[in-house]
Design a protein around this motif. Structure first.
Motif, PDB file in Angstrom:
ATOM      1  N   THR A   1      80.153 -56.892 163.639  1.00 17.14           N
ATOM      2  CA  THR A   1      80.278 -57.510 162.327  1.00 17.14           C
ATOM      3  C   THR A   1      80.781 -56.486 161.314  1.00 17.14           C
ATOM      4  O   THR A   1      80.690 -55.285 161.532  1.00 17.14           O
ATOM      5  CB  THR A   1      78.931 -58.069 161.822  1.00 17.14           C
ATOM      6  OG1 THR A   1      77.991 -57.003 161.732  1.00 17.14           O
ATOM      7  CG2 THR A   1      78.398 -59.152 162.738  1.00 17.14           C
ATOM      8  N   HIS A   2      81.325 -57.009 160.232  1.00 19.37           N
ATOM      9  CA  HIS A   2      81.816 -56.192 159.135  1.00 19.37           C
ATOM     10  C   HIS A   2      81.361 -56.837 157.832  1.00 19.37           C
ATOM     11  O   HIS A   2      81.209 -58.057 157.759  1.00 19.37           O
ATOM     12  CB  HIS A   2      83.340 -56.097 159.164  1.00 19.37           C
ATOM     13  CG  HIS A   2      83.869 -55.501 160.423  1.00 19.37           C
ATOM     14  ND1 HIS A   2      83.920 -54.146 160.643  1.00 19.37           N
ATOM     15  CD2 HIS A   2      84.350 -56.084 161.543  1.00 19.37           C
ATOM     16  CE1 HIS A   2      84.426 -53.912 161.839  1.00 19.37           C
ATOM     17  NE2 HIS A   2      84.684 -55.078 162.412  1.00 19.37           N
ATOM     18  N   GLU A   3      81.151 -56.032 156.800  1.00 20.76           N
ATOM     19  CA  GLU A   3      80.713 -56.599 155.531  1.00 20.76           C
ATOM     20  C   GLU A   3      81.754 -57.562 154.971  1.00 20.76           C
ATOM     21  O   GLU A   3      81.426 -58.641 154.504  1.00 20.76           O
ATOM     22  CB  GLU A   3      80.416 -55.486 154.519  1.00 20.76           C
ATOM     23  CG  GLU A   3      79.167 -54.709 154.866  1.00 20.76           C
ATOM     24  CD  GLU A   3      78.785 -53.712 153.798  1.00 20.76           C
ATOM     25  OE1 GLU A   3      79.473 -53.617 152.759  1.00 20.76           O
ATOM     26  OE2 GLU A   3      77.773 -53.031 154.013  1.00 20.76           O
ATOM     27  N   ARG A   4      83.004 -57.166 155.009  1.00 14.80           N
ATOM     28  CA  ARG A   4      84.082 -57.998 154.492  1.00 14.80           C
ATOM     29  C   ARG A   4      85.204 -58.051 155.508  1.00 14.80           C
ATOM     30  O   ARG A   4      85.500 -57.048 156.165  1.00 14.80           O
ATOM     31  CB  ARG A   4      84.590 -57.434 153.168  1.00 14.80           C
ATOM     32  CG  ARG A   4      83.553 -57.583 152.075  1.00 14.80           C
ATOM     33  CD  ARG A   4      83.860 -56.702 150.883  1.00 14.80           C
ATOM     34  NE  ARG A   4      82.782 -56.794 149.906  1.00 14.80           N
ATOM     35  CZ  ARG A   4      81.655 -56.125 149.947  1.00 14.80           C
ATOM     36  NH1 ARG A   4      81.420 -55.299 150.945  1.00 14.80           N
ATOM     37  NH2 ARG A   4      80.742 -56.280 149.020  1.00 14.80           N
ATOM     38  N   VAL A   5      85.841 -59.228 155.620  1.00 13.41           N
ATOM     39  CA  VAL A   5      86.908 -59.413 156.592  1.00 13.41           C
ATOM     40  C   VAL A   5      88.153 -59.934 155.877  1.00 13.41           C
ATOM     41  O   VAL A   5      88.071 -60.869 155.089  1.00 13.41           O
ATOM     42  CB  VAL A   5      86.479 -60.417 157.690  1.00 13.41           C
ATOM     43  CG1 VAL A   5      87.631 -60.745 158.615  1.00 13.41           C
ATOM     44  CG2 VAL A   5      85.307 -59.865 158.487  1.00 13.41           C
ATOM     45  N   LEU A   6      89.297 -59.316 156.152  1.00 14.52           N
ATOM     46  CA  LEU A   6      90.595 -59.813 155.691  1.00 14.52           C
ATOM     47  C   LEU A   6      91.279 -60.469 156.878  1.00 14.52           C
ATOM     48  O   LEU A   6      91.358 -59.880 157.959  1.00 14.52           O
ATOM     49  CB  LEU A   6      91.485 -58.671 155.202  1.00 14.52           C
ATOM     50  CG  LEU A   6      91.143 -58.008 153.890  1.00 14.52           C
ATOM     51  CD1 LEU A   6      92.083 -56.829 153.646  1.00 14.52           C
ATOM     52  CD2 LEU A   6      91.241 -58.988 152.749  1.00 14.52           C
ATOM     53  N   ILE A   7      91.775 -61.678 156.670  1.00 11.49           N
ATOM     54  CA  ILE A   7      92.492 -62.380 157.730  1.00 11.49           C
ATOM     55  C   ILE A   7      93.923 -62.605 157.271  1.00 11.49           C
ATOM     56  O   ILE A   7      94.161 -63.204 156.223  1.00 11.49           O
ATOM     57  CB  ILE A   7      91.817 -63.718 158.071  1.00 11.49           C
ATOM     58  CG1 ILE A   7      90.418 -63.462 158.633  1.00 11.49           C
ATOM     59  CG2 ILE A   7      92.678 -64.517 159.057  1.00 11.49           C
ATOM     60  CD1 ILE A   7      89.633 -64.710 158.949  1.00 11.49           C
ATOM     61  N   PHE A   8      94.871 -62.110 158.038  1.00 12.25           N
ATOM     62  CA  PHE A   8      96.276 -62.355 157.802  1.00 12.25           C
ATOM     63  C   PHE A   8      96.669 -63.519 158.726  1.00 12.25           C
ATOM     64  O   PHE A   8      96.891 -63.309 159.918  1.00 12.25           O
ATOM     65  CB  PHE A   8      97.103 -61.098 158.112  1.00 12.25           C
ATOM     66  CG  PHE A   8      96.875 -59.980 157.141  1.00 12.25           C
ATOM     67  CD1 PHE A   8      97.761 -59.780 156.093  1.00 12.25           C
ATOM     68  CD2 PHE A   8      95.775 -59.150 157.250  1.00 12.25           C
ATOM     69  CE1 PHE A   8      97.554 -58.755 155.178  1.00 12.25           C
ATOM     70  CE2 PHE A   8      95.558 -58.120 156.343  1.00 12.25           C
ATOM     71  CZ  PHE A   8      96.453 -57.928 155.303  1.00 12.25           C
TER      72      PHE A   8
END
Length: 62
Positions: free
Chosen positions: A2-9
């Motif tokens: 898991t990650h605190e924040r995720v960017l999805i392109f």
């Protein structure tokens, strides 16, 4: 993982899903699910046309 924040392109099919509601293939749907569920706090879709998606658009202050 898991990650605190995720960017999805988003890829072409995911862009079509977000903007037009086009159904995803099972493989694309699984990939989107995995990306979204890895976030602890937030998920952001990076796109050149944010007004087409219908989600709140983040803009920096100032």
């Amino acid at each position: 993982m898991t990650h605190e924040r995720v960017l999805i392109f988003p890829t072409g099919p995911i862009k079509a899903f977000l903007t037009k509601g086009t159904l995803l293939t099972p493989k694309s749907a699984c990939g989107l699910y995995v990306g979204v569920t890895r976030a602890v706090f937030s998920v952001t879709f990076v796109t050149d046309k944010p007004d087409k998606i219908g989600f709140p658009v983040w803009t920096p202050l100032g």
